[in-house]
Design an enzyme around this catalytic site. Structure first.
Site, short mmCIF file in Angstrom:
data_model
loop_
_atom_site.label_atom_id
_atom_site.label_comp_id
_atom_site.label_asym_id
_atom_site.label_seq_id
_atom_site.Cartn_x
_atom_site.Cartn_y
_atom_site.Cartn_z
CG ASP A 1 31.17 57.46 -49.08
OD1 ASP A 1 31.43 56.42 -49.71
OD2 ASP A 1 31.41 57.59 -47.86
CG ASP B 1 29.86 51.67 -45.83
OD1 ASP B 1 28.64 51.67 -45.98
OD2 ASP B 1 30.56 50.65 -45.99
CG ASP C 1 33.49 58.97 -44.68
OD1 ASP C 1 33.22 58.45 -45.80
OD2 ASP C 1 33.81 58.32 -43.68
#
Length: 256
Positions: A9, A11, A196
């Protein structure tokens, strides 16, 4: 056979939540490059956005998972088919007015508005609005209204998933689908995934090993079954610092 493929991932994971920098992850990025380990970006970003970062990271011809798994970016490809996005926007306009009014998608915003809510430079915001497969946006209504919104869209073949900041609409493909497709293409023996936010959960669970990067800015990821089994772990540090911590530890564990 490719020994290991890393899926990440962006951001809040590889990129800092506040300034979108990957500087803190550079030691681990260098280690992956030195060992020739493919790094596959897996993001809600568009192909237009990913192309810039992909080049900056020197990822060569490795593909990337874009728009939360709804599409695959392949360097050099001229594919600009936005039929899926057009269908999503049409589905939104078929919703009851009160539900439609509570959702503001990127297609409802100007480049300047997207820049304002994301903190992106204007040029980056413009690329973020070049969508082909999915529609992120902000929900302004109640939780009950949101459930009704998602139910109504599901009846039109559209799914809504929560990410770090946005509710993203798509035809249902996930980052996990992209991971499986690319892992098969690369004949990967093992896969490592890092993320996240809730929209990373399927990808983390689909990988041989998943890493939940600490998230101090959103809901994060609740405990997953793989944590008790040792197939999913968590970082102590957030963002790219946590990313580097995890990747370097795993590379150290897998040295010949």
């Amino acid at each position: 056979m490719t020994e290991l493929v890393v899926f990440s991932d962006l951001d809040g994971t590889l990129l800092d939540h506040e300034n979108y920098s990957y500087a803190a992850a550079q030691p681990a990025l260098d280690a992956l490059g030195a060992r020739g380990i493919p790094l596959i970006l897996a993001t809600s970003k568009t192909a237009a956005e990913v192309a810039v970062l992909h080049k900056s990271l020197n990822l060569g011809q490795w593909p990337a998972i874009v728009e939360n798994g709804a599409g695959i970016y392949r360097p050099g490809s001229k594919d600009a088919d936005d039929a899926a996005y057009t269908e999503i926007r049409a589905a939104l306009d078929r919703l009851p007015a009160e539900l439609r009014a509570a959702f503001t998608g990127f297609g409802d915003m100007t480049d300047a508005k997207v820049a304002q809510i994301t903190g992106l430079p204007l040029a980056s915001a413009q690329r973020a609005r070049q969508r082909q497969h999915s529609e992120p946006g902000l929900w302004h209504g109640s939780d009950a209204g949101r459930a009704s919104f998602q139910h109504a869209l599901a009846g039109l073949g559209i799914q809504a998933r929560s990410g770090g900041r946005f509710l993203t609409l798509s035809h249902g493909q996930t980052k996990a689908d992209g991971l499986r497709q690319i892992a098969a293409e690369l004949n990967a023996r093992r896969t490592l995934a890092l993320g996240d936010a809730p929209n990373d959960t399927d990808m983390l669970q689909a990988a041989s090993l998943g890493v939940i990067v600490r998230n101090d800015h959103g809901p994060g990821i609740p405990e997953l079954p793989g944590e008790a089994l040792g197939t999913i772990r968590r970082t102590a540090q957030p963002g790219p610092s946590g990313w580097a911590e995890a990747v370097l530890a795993i590379l150290n564990d897998t040295k010949d």
